[in-house]
Design a protein around this motif. Structure first.
Motif, PDB file in Angstrom:
ATOM      1  N   THR A 115       0.620  -1.373  -0.010  1.00 25.64           N
ATOM      2  CA  THR A 115      -0.057  -0.032  -0.018  1.00 25.64           C
ATOM      3  C   THR A 115       0.921   1.273  -0.086  1.00 25.64           C
ATOM      4  O   THR A 115       0.809   2.124  -0.889  1.00 25.64           O
ATOM      5  N   ASN A 116       1.877   1.440   0.904  1.00 28.25           N
ATOM      6  CA  ASN A 116       2.648   2.399   0.915  1.00 28.25           C
ATOM      7  C   ASN A 116       3.464   2.900  -0.340  1.00 28.25           C
ATOM      8  O   ASN A 116       3.716   3.747  -0.895  1.00 28.25           O
ATOM      9  N   ILE A 117       4.182   1.603  -1.069  1.00 27.61           N
ATOM     10  CA  ILE A 117       4.883   1.674  -1.813  1.00 27.61           C
ATOM     11  C   ILE A 117       4.042   2.294  -3.056  1.00 27.61           C
ATOM     12  O   ILE A 117       4.384   3.255  -3.891  1.00 27.61           O
ATOM     13  N   CYS A 118       2.855   1.581  -3.420  1.00 29.66           N
ATOM     14  CA  CYS A 118       1.959   2.011  -4.554  1.00 29.66           C
ATOM     15  C   CYS A 118       1.573   3.319  -4.321  1.00 29.66           C
ATOM     16  O   CYS A 118       1.198   4.029  -5.256  1.00 29.66           O
ATOM     17  N   ASN A 119       1.219   3.712  -3.300  1.00 30.90           N
ATOM     18  CA  ASN A 119       0.781   5.196  -3.061  1.00 30.90           C
ATOM     19  C   ASN A 119       1.782   6.314  -3.506  1.00 30.90           C
ATOM     20  O   ASN A 119       1.200   6.999  -4.060  1.00 30.90           O
ATOM     21  N   LEU A 120       2.895   5.942  -3.176  1.00 29.94           N
ATOM     22  CA  LEU A 120       4.067   6.897  -3.562  1.00 29.94           C
ATOM     23  C   LEU A 120       4.328   6.814  -5.070  1.00 29.94           C
ATOM     24  O   LEU A 120       4.301   7.738  -5.634  1.00 29.94           O
ATOM     25  N   LEU A 121       4.010   5.465  -5.579  1.00 30.78           N
ATOM     26  CA  LEU A 121       4.308   5.348  -7.085  1.00 30.78           C
ATOM     27  C   LEU A 121       2.929   6.220  -7.769  1.00 30.78           C
ATOM     28  O   LEU A 121       3.337   6.684  -8.780  1.00 30.78           O
ATOM     29  N   ILE A 158      -2.080  -5.489  -6.100  1.00 29.44           N
ATOM     30  CA  ILE A 158      -1.246  -4.134  -6.398  1.00 29.44           C
ATOM     31  C   ILE A 158      -1.751  -3.169  -7.527  1.00 29.44           C
ATOM     32  O   ILE A 158      -1.545  -1.686  -7.240  1.00 29.44           O
ATOM     33  N   ALA A 159      -2.387  -3.713  -8.511  1.00 32.48           N
ATOM     34  CA  ALA A 159      -2.904  -2.692  -9.645  1.00 32.48           C
ATOM     35  C   ALA A 159      -4.090  -2.022  -8.839  1.00 32.48           C
ATOM     36  O   ALA A 159      -4.024  -0.590  -9.199  1.00 32.48           O
ATOM     37  N   GLY A 160      -4.668  -2.305  -8.051  1.00 37.85           N
ATOM     38  CA  GLY A 160      -5.788  -1.502  -7.316  1.00 37.85           C
ATOM     39  C   GLY A 160      -5.003  -0.533  -6.599  1.00 37.85           C
ATOM     40  O   GLY A 160      -5.312   0.601  -6.657  1.00 37.85           O
ATOM     41  N   TYR A 161      -4.056  -0.791  -5.800  1.00 41.59           N
ATOM     42  CA  TYR A 161      -3.213   0.225  -5.025  1.00 41.59           C
ATOM     43  C   TYR A 161      -2.721   1.248  -6.150  1.00 41.59           C
ATOM     44  O   TYR A 161      -2.386   2.508  -5.737  1.00 41.59           O
ATOM     45  N   LEU A 162      -2.159   0.740  -7.331  1.00 46.90           N
ATOM     46  CA  LEU A 162      -1.691   1.679  -8.154  1.00 46.90           C
ATOM     47  C   LEU A 162      -2.637   2.649  -8.948  1.00 46.90           C
ATOM     48  O   LEU A 162      -2.279   3.468  -9.492  1.00 46.90           O
ATOM     49  N   GLY A 163      -3.821   2.439  -8.669  1.00 47.51           N
ATOM     50  CA  GLY A 163      -5.028   3.145  -9.446  1.00 47.51           C
ATOM     51  C   GLY A 163      -5.044   2.768 -10.933  1.00 47.51           C
ATOM     52  O   GLY A 163      -5.543   3.505 -11.521  1.00 47.51           O
ATOM     53  N   VAL A 164      -4.790   1.460 -10.995  1.00 47.38           N
ATOM     54  CA  VAL A 164      -4.873   1.073 -12.635  1.00 47.38           C
ATOM     55  C   VAL A 164      -6.405   0.626 -12.627  1.00 47.38           C
ATOM     56  O   VAL A 164      -6.775  -0.372 -11.758  1.00 47.38           O
ATOM     57  N   ASN A 165      -6.971   0.924 -13.794  1.00 45.40           N
ATOM     58  CA  ASN A 165      -8.317   0.460 -13.706  1.00 45.40           C
ATOM     59  C   ASN A 165      -8.560  -0.973 -14.378  1.00 45.40           C
ATOM     60  O   ASN A 165      -7.455  -1.298 -14.678  1.00 45.40           O
ATOM     61  N   HIS A 166      -9.643  -1.541 -13.867  1.00 46.56           N
ATOM     62  CA  HIS A 166      -9.738  -2.982 -13.934  1.00 46.56           C
ATOM     63  C   HIS A 166      -9.580  -3.532 -15.619  1.00 46.56           C
ATOM     64  O   HIS A 166      -8.818  -4.671 -15.939  1.00 46.56           O
ATOM     65  N   ARG A 167     -10.100  -2.575 -16.307  1.00 41.21           N
ATOM     66  CA  ARG A 167     -10.212  -3.142 -17.731  1.00 41.21           C
ATOM     67  C   ARG A 167      -8.590  -3.169 -18.367  1.00 41.21           C
ATOM     68  O   ARG A 167      -8.047  -4.085 -19.150  1.00 41.21           O
ATOM     69  N   ASP A 168      -7.701  -2.033 -17.818  1.00 43.62           N
ATOM     70  CA  ASP A 168      -6.349  -2.161 -18.091  1.00 43.62           C
ATOM     71  C   ASP A 168      -5.559  -3.523 -17.511  1.00 43.62           C
ATOM     72  O   ASP A 168      -4.676  -3.943 -18.162  1.00 43.62           O
ATOM     73  N   PHE A 169      -5.899  -3.761 -16.401  1.00 47.13           N
ATOM     74  CA  PHE A 169      -5.369  -4.816 -15.666  1.00 47.13           C
ATOM     75  C   PHE A 169      -5.691  -6.195 -16.508  1.00 47.13           C
ATOM     76  O   PHE A 169      -4.987  -6.818 -16.602  1.00 47.13           O
ATOM     77  N   GLU A 170      -7.046  -6.280 -16.886  1.00 49.57           N
ATOM     78  CA  GLU A 170      -7.452  -7.523 -17.579  1.00 49.57           C
ATOM     79  C   GLU A 170      -6.622  -7.549 -18.820  1.00 49.57           C
ATOM     80  O   GLU A 170      -6.268  -8.744 -19.376  1.00 49.57           O
TER      81      GLU A 170
END
Length: 245
Positions: A115-121, A158-170
């Protein structure tokens, strides 16, 4: 010296776990001493929204990689080797070996806050760079020839923490799984998509994953972008063949 200072400070705040993390980060700072650009510590002094350097980016990526490697309960040698090779390609053999030595020593016992790492990124990297993080993590999971469900779940988190939307993840996930729907998922469309919608989706995805978007990053990242771009092209060509247009 920095590694020991980091261990002491970490121990003061978080006891043994903090000491381990402090030593790791301090070691990485020592190893990166000759690298041009900002140091890892200066990254925390930068203003929100400021981009991190490739070196800073790699340090955080190292921690996320360890979470994926440990996700299925085992530390697979082929996955470790993939990370080592990636570091060699990005930074050269000498520095990669120094960094990987610390990584390999603590991977089985280190506690990391994704969570902390991804929030920073999330605050300080471009969206396309975060997409490349996911591609890299899936590549690690796939290094042994099979991406497990636990690895997918970890990368999804991790994708969720990074703010990557679900369609891009899929879309990125589909690049590592072969099934009848893979081409559609890569292009982020449904099977019911028309020919015009497929063409439009291809143009959109080709633009999103174009390697030029990662020109500001190291060659290793650019190669990853080229692979994503190639997968999009292959998906489109597959649907062209299936649909006959």
């Amino acid at each position: 010296m920095i590694r020991w200072l980091g261990a002491i400070v970490g121990f003061m705040f978080y006891r043994f776990t903090g000491a381990v993390i402090g030593f790791i980060l301090g070691s990485l700072v020592d190893n990166l001493g000759g690298k041009k650009g900002k140091s890892f510590t200066s990254m925390f002094d930068s203003q929100p929204g400021e981009r991190v350097t490739p070196a800073d980016f790699e340090l955080n990526l190292l921690s996320l990689a360890s979470l994926v490697i440990k996700a299925d309960g085992t530390v697979n040698q082929s996955e470790l080797d993939y990370v080592r090779l990636y570091f060699v390609q990005a930074y050269g053999k000498e520095r990669a070996n120094a960094t990987f030595k610390v990584f390999n020593e603590v991977i089985k016992k280190r506690e990391i806050s994704a969570t902390n790492i991804c929030n920073l990124l999330r605050q300080r990297t471009r969206y396309e760079s975060r997409l490349q993080i996911l591609h890299f993590l899936f590549s690690i999971a796939n290094a042994d020839g099979h991406v497990t469900e636990s690895e997918v779940l970890e990368i999804n988190k991790i994708a969720g923490y990074l703010g990557v939307n679900h369609r891009d993840f899929e879309s990125i996930k589909a690049m590592f799984f072969k099934n009848p729907d893979s081409a559609y998922k890569i292009l982020e469309i449904d099977r019911s998509a028309t020919e015009a919608e497929i063409k439009a989706a291809y143009r959109t995805m080709a633009k999103k994953y174009h390697p030029d978007k990662l020109q500001h990053m190291d060659e290793a990242y650019q190669k990853g972008a080229e692979e994503k771009f190639r997968k999009v092209k292959e998906a489109y060509e597959q649907l062209q063949k299936e649909r006959g247009f």
